[in-house]
Motif scaffolding. Structure first.
Motif, short mmCIF file in Angstrom:
data_model
loop_
_atom_site.label_atom_id
_atom_site.label_comp_id
_atom_site.label_asym_id
_atom_site.label_seq_id
_atom_site.Cartn_x
_atom_site.Cartn_y
_atom_site.Cartn_z
N UNK A 175 1.32 -0.97 0.28
CA UNK A 175 -0.26 -0.24 -0.05
C UNK A 175 0.77 1.25 0.14
N UNK A 176 2.09 1.72 -1.31
CA UNK A 176 2.92 2.53 -1.45
C UNK A 176 2.07 2.86 -2.73
N UNK A 177 3.86 4.11 -3.42
CA UNK A 177 3.75 4.46 -4.23
C UNK A 177 5.38 3.71 -4.08
N UNK A 178 5.66 4.31 -5.07
CA UNK A 178 6.65 4.43 -5.65
C UNK A 178 7.79 2.91 -5.28
N UNK A 179 7.24 1.45 -4.99
CA UNK A 179 8.34 0.41 -4.17
C UNK A 179 8.34 -0.18 -4.91
N UNK A 180 9.47 -1.44 -4.82
CA UNK A 180 10.45 -2.12 -5.75
C UNK A 180 9.99 -3.67 -5.28
N UNK A 181 9.76 -4.51 -5.74
CA UNK A 181 9.63 -6.02 -5.31
C UNK A 181 10.20 -6.25 -6.11
N UNK A 182 11.32 -6.92 -6.25
CA UNK A 182 12.23 -7.39 -7.15
C UNK A 182 13.52 -8.68 -6.83
N UNK A 213 -2.37 4.51 -5.64
CA UNK A 213 -0.73 4.13 -5.51
C UNK A 213 -0.07 3.48 -6.03
N UNK A 214 0.62 4.44 -7.17
CA UNK A 214 0.86 4.42 -7.85
C UNK A 214 2.81 4.22 -8.30
N UNK A 215 3.31 3.92 -9.14
CA UNK A 215 4.55 3.90 -9.99
C UNK A 215 5.38 2.69 -9.01
N UNK A 216 4.79 1.20 -8.69
CA UNK A 216 5.31 0.30 -7.99
C UNK A 216 6.26 -0.61 -9.13
N UNK A 217 7.49 -1.11 -8.72
CA UNK A 217 7.62 -2.40 -10.17
C UNK A 217 8.08 -3.15 -9.52
N UNK A 218 7.62 -4.70 -10.07
CA UNK A 218 7.70 -5.36 -10.07
C UNK A 218 8.21 -7.03 -10.64
N UNK A 244 -9.51 -3.62 -7.61
CA UNK A 244 -10.80 -2.79 -7.51
C UNK A 244 -10.06 -1.18 -7.90
N UNK A 245 -9.92 -1.47 -9.13
CA UNK A 245 -8.84 0.20 -9.47
C UNK A 245 -7.59 0.64 -9.44
N UNK A 246 -6.78 -0.63 -9.27
CA UNK A 246 -5.43 -0.25 -8.47
C UNK A 246 -4.47 0.40 -10.03
N UNK A 247 -4.18 1.15 -10.35
CA UNK A 247 -3.60 1.63 -11.46
C UNK A 247 -1.72 2.00 -11.40
N UNK A 248 -1.44 2.03 -12.19
CA UNK A 248 -0.09 2.81 -12.89
C UNK A 248 1.14 2.11 -11.83
N UNK A 249 0.62 0.39 -12.00
CA UNK A 249 1.87 -0.16 -11.45
C UNK A 249 2.68 -0.91 -12.90
N UNK A 250 3.98 -1.23 -12.74
CA UNK A 250 4.25 -2.66 -14.00
C UNK A 250 4.88 -3.91 -12.93
N UNK A 251 5.00 -4.97 -14.15
CA UNK A 251 5.42 -6.07 -14.07
C UNK A 251 6.34 -6.41 -14.99
N UNK A 252 7.35 -6.96 -14.81
CA UNK A 252 8.76 -6.45 -16.04
C UNK A 252 9.69 -7.57 -14.99
N UNK A 278 -7.90 -5.64 -11.79
CA UNK A 278 -9.54 -5.81 -11.58
C UNK A 278 -9.91 -4.52 -12.14
N UNK A 279 -10.37 -3.38 -13.03
CA UNK A 279 -10.72 -2.75 -13.02
C UNK A 279 -10.06 -1.42 -12.77
N UNK A 280 -8.53 -1.34 -12.98
CA UNK A 280 -7.43 -0.37 -12.88
C UNK A 280 -7.37 -0.47 -14.07
N UNK A 281 -6.45 0.99 -13.99
CA UNK A 281 -5.40 1.85 -15.97
C UNK A 281 -3.91 2.16 -15.90
N UNK A 282 -3.73 1.64 -16.84
CA UNK A 282 -2.15 2.30 -16.76
C UNK A 282 -1.55 1.24 -16.55
N UNK A 283 -1.75 0.05 -15.78
CA UNK A 283 -0.57 -1.27 -15.24
C UNK A 283 0.11 -1.24 -16.26
#
Length: 197
Positions: free
Chosen positions: A101-108, A133-138, A161-169, A192-197
């Motif tokens: 539940x944060x912004x700009x975190x990295x799980x790698x 809560x955007x900008x997270x990277x997995x 539920x609308x979570x948005x703005x994260x990347x999985x790479x 589920x119902x998010x955008x910009x992922x």
């Protein structure tokens, strides 16, 4: 700044480490096994101003957490902004694994295996309910044997539920994403119902 290194936590009633409003702390090469609820929880950084907490969990083992609260505790929970988890081995629990539940975190570079088989409508990595809560990277994680069939199903990574703005790479998924009886849309990654992922 705090460094906890080469520590062993076992048979804790609740959780191994709770860190709140700390900055630039490192939790490294710790073994966290058989805690009653959770592993390490960090609440740090300013989401409103996007000031990172810069706390890191790395090279730790998480195993068999949640023996008193099997469906509640997480191995790792992160709140705030700019906290990271990398190079951890996370395995063998029937509930949830990661709460983010944060912004700009990295799980790698983590290995997550044999988890999330006792919960439904669930992901080993769960993030949701707030599209800001955007900008997270997995990145570059290995997920294996995640979830079990249920009413809805389960997955490795769940943006809910609308979570948005994260990347999985660069992740690798093996035997993840179990379809449910009532819903068959779960994959290894489910948005589920998010955008910009």
């Amino acid at each position: 700044r705090v460094v906890i290194e080469k520590a062993k936590f076992s048979e804790q009633r609740n959780q191994a480490i709770w860190a709140e409003s700390v900055m630039n702390c490192t939790f490294r090469t710790c073994d966290i096994t058989r805690t009653g609820n959770a592993g390490i929880s960090i609440s740090s950084g300013d989401r409103r101003r996007l000031i990172p907490g810069n706390n890191v969990i790395e090279d730790c083992l998480f195993e068999d957490w949640g023996f008193l609260k099997p469906f509640c505790g997480r191995a790792i929970s992160m709140w705030g902004c700019g906290n990271h988890a990398r190079h951890n081995l996370i395995r063998n629990a029937n509930g949830y694994v990661i709460s983010w539940k944060q912004n700009n975190g990295v799980f790698a570079y983590n290995v997550v295996s044999n988890t999330t088989w006792g919960v439904d409508d669930a992901g080993a990595f769960y993030k949701g309910l707030n599209p800001s809560m955007r900008g997270n990277r997995l990145e570059y994680n290995y997920w294996r044997d995640i979830g079990a069939p249920g009413g809805h199903g389960s997955c490795a990574i769940y943006f809910d539920d609308g979570d948005s703005g994260d990347s999985v790479f660069g992740n690798v998924f093996e035997d993840c994403g179990k379809a449910g009886v009532h819903y068959t849309g779960f994959g290894a990654v489910f948005s589920h119902a998010g955008s910009s992922n």
